[in-house]
Enzyme design. Structure first.
Site, PDB file in Angstrom:
ATOM      1  N   TYR A 152       0.980  -1.132  -0.069  1.00  0.00           N
ATOM      2  CA  TYR A 152      -0.161   0.176   0.002  1.00  0.00           C
ATOM      3  C   TYR A 152       0.704   1.259   0.077  1.00  0.00           C
ATOM      4  O   TYR A 152       0.692   2.156  -0.735  1.00  0.00           O
ATOM      5  CB  TYR A 152      -0.861  -0.105   1.392  1.00  0.00           C
TER       6      TYR A 152
ATOM      7  N   LYS B  74       0.992   4.140  -2.870  1.00  0.00           N
ATOM      8  CA  LYS B  74       0.735   5.453  -2.547  1.00  0.00           C
ATOM      9  C   LYS B  74       1.842   6.208  -3.013  1.00  0.00           C
ATOM     10  O   LYS B  74       1.836   7.800  -3.138  1.00  0.00           O
ATOM     11  CB  LYS B  74       0.147   5.469  -1.221  1.00  0.00           C
TER      12      LYS B  74
END
Length: 254
Positions: free
Chosen positions: A162, A166
């Site tokens: 993640y 991002k």
């Protein structure tokens, strides 16, 4: 739901919000609808939730349609944008919000869990932005808002996939902002901290997380949507591009 107060600054414009059936995406769709935009409520699987958002927007007096598409699938994104162009002939705002999390420590992370998060959270932003940019370049106008995260700036144990995705969104945002600025298109990233959504509802160590937030609470989706609304609709945002703006209660202070 009562109609939201808005200045109708997006009247006659079309906004696509990915992952708009819940959480930040839903709040963003409602905020942009309050400005008079026609909203494309994109969803991956929950058409019932997406239809509920469309109904809320209709109650506000704005137009909306729910369109299914997995943003990680190029063919489905092409179909989504083709449908929008056939129906309205324009795309003025894109909010790249769709995302998933498959958290575990690096040594336990399976390749499929890494790839699924990268595909949806990063490649999905690429596919949607590329499709929207082709339209906006011809229009010589447009606002693209990518939802990144504070973990893309600071990292977070158990979220290597993640965090990587991002962080990639941040670099992608800055590069695309430079590529399309001459045509009057702005590209910015919004980095939420810990926001009270379905994705954070089951987080462990909630008390420890709160200690890291100077304001001492989780944020609300509407607080993130307020910034999205500003970047999409406010004339004062026309000179802001290539930026990463945090909505995190003071958690990250660069």
């Amino acid at each position: 739901m009562a109609a939201l107060e808005g200045s109708q600054r997006l009247q006659g414009q079309v906004a696509i919000v990915t992952g708009a059936s819940r959480g930040i995406g839903r709040a963003a769709a409602l905020a942009l609808a309050s400005e008079g935009a026609t909203i494309v409520v994109n969803y991956a699987s929950s058409n019932q939730a997406a239809d509920a958002v469309v109904a809320e927007i209709a109650e506000m007096g704005s137009q909306a349609v729910a369109l299914q598409a997995d943003v990680a699938q190029a063919g489905q994104i092409d179909a989504l944008f083709n449908t929008v162009m056939e129906k309205w002939g324009r795309v003025d705002v894109l909010v790249n919000n769709a995302g998933i999390a498959r958290d575990t420590l690096l040594l336990r992370m399976k390749l499929e869990d890494w790839q699924a998060v990268i595909d949806l959270n990063l490649t999905g932003v690429f596919l949607c932005t590329k499709a929207a940019s082709k339209i906006m370049l011809k229009q010589r106008s447009g606002r693209i808002i990518n939802i990144t995260s504070v973990v893309g700036e600071m990292g977070n144990p158990g979220q290597a996939n993640y965090s990587a995705a991002k962080a990639g969104v941040i670099g992608f945002t800055k590069t695309v902002a430079k590529e399309v600025a001459s045509r009057g298109i702005t590209v910015n990233a919004v980095a939420p901290g810990f926001i009270a959504t379905d994705m954070t509802a089951d987080l462990k160590m909630a008390e420890e997380i709160l200690k890291l937030i100077p304001l001492g609470r989780y944020g609300q989706p509407e607080e993130v949507a307020g910034l999205i609304r500003f970047l999409a609709a406010d004339p004062a945002a026309a000179y802001i591009t290539g930026q990463v703006i945090n909505v995190d209660g003071g958690m990250v202070m660069a």
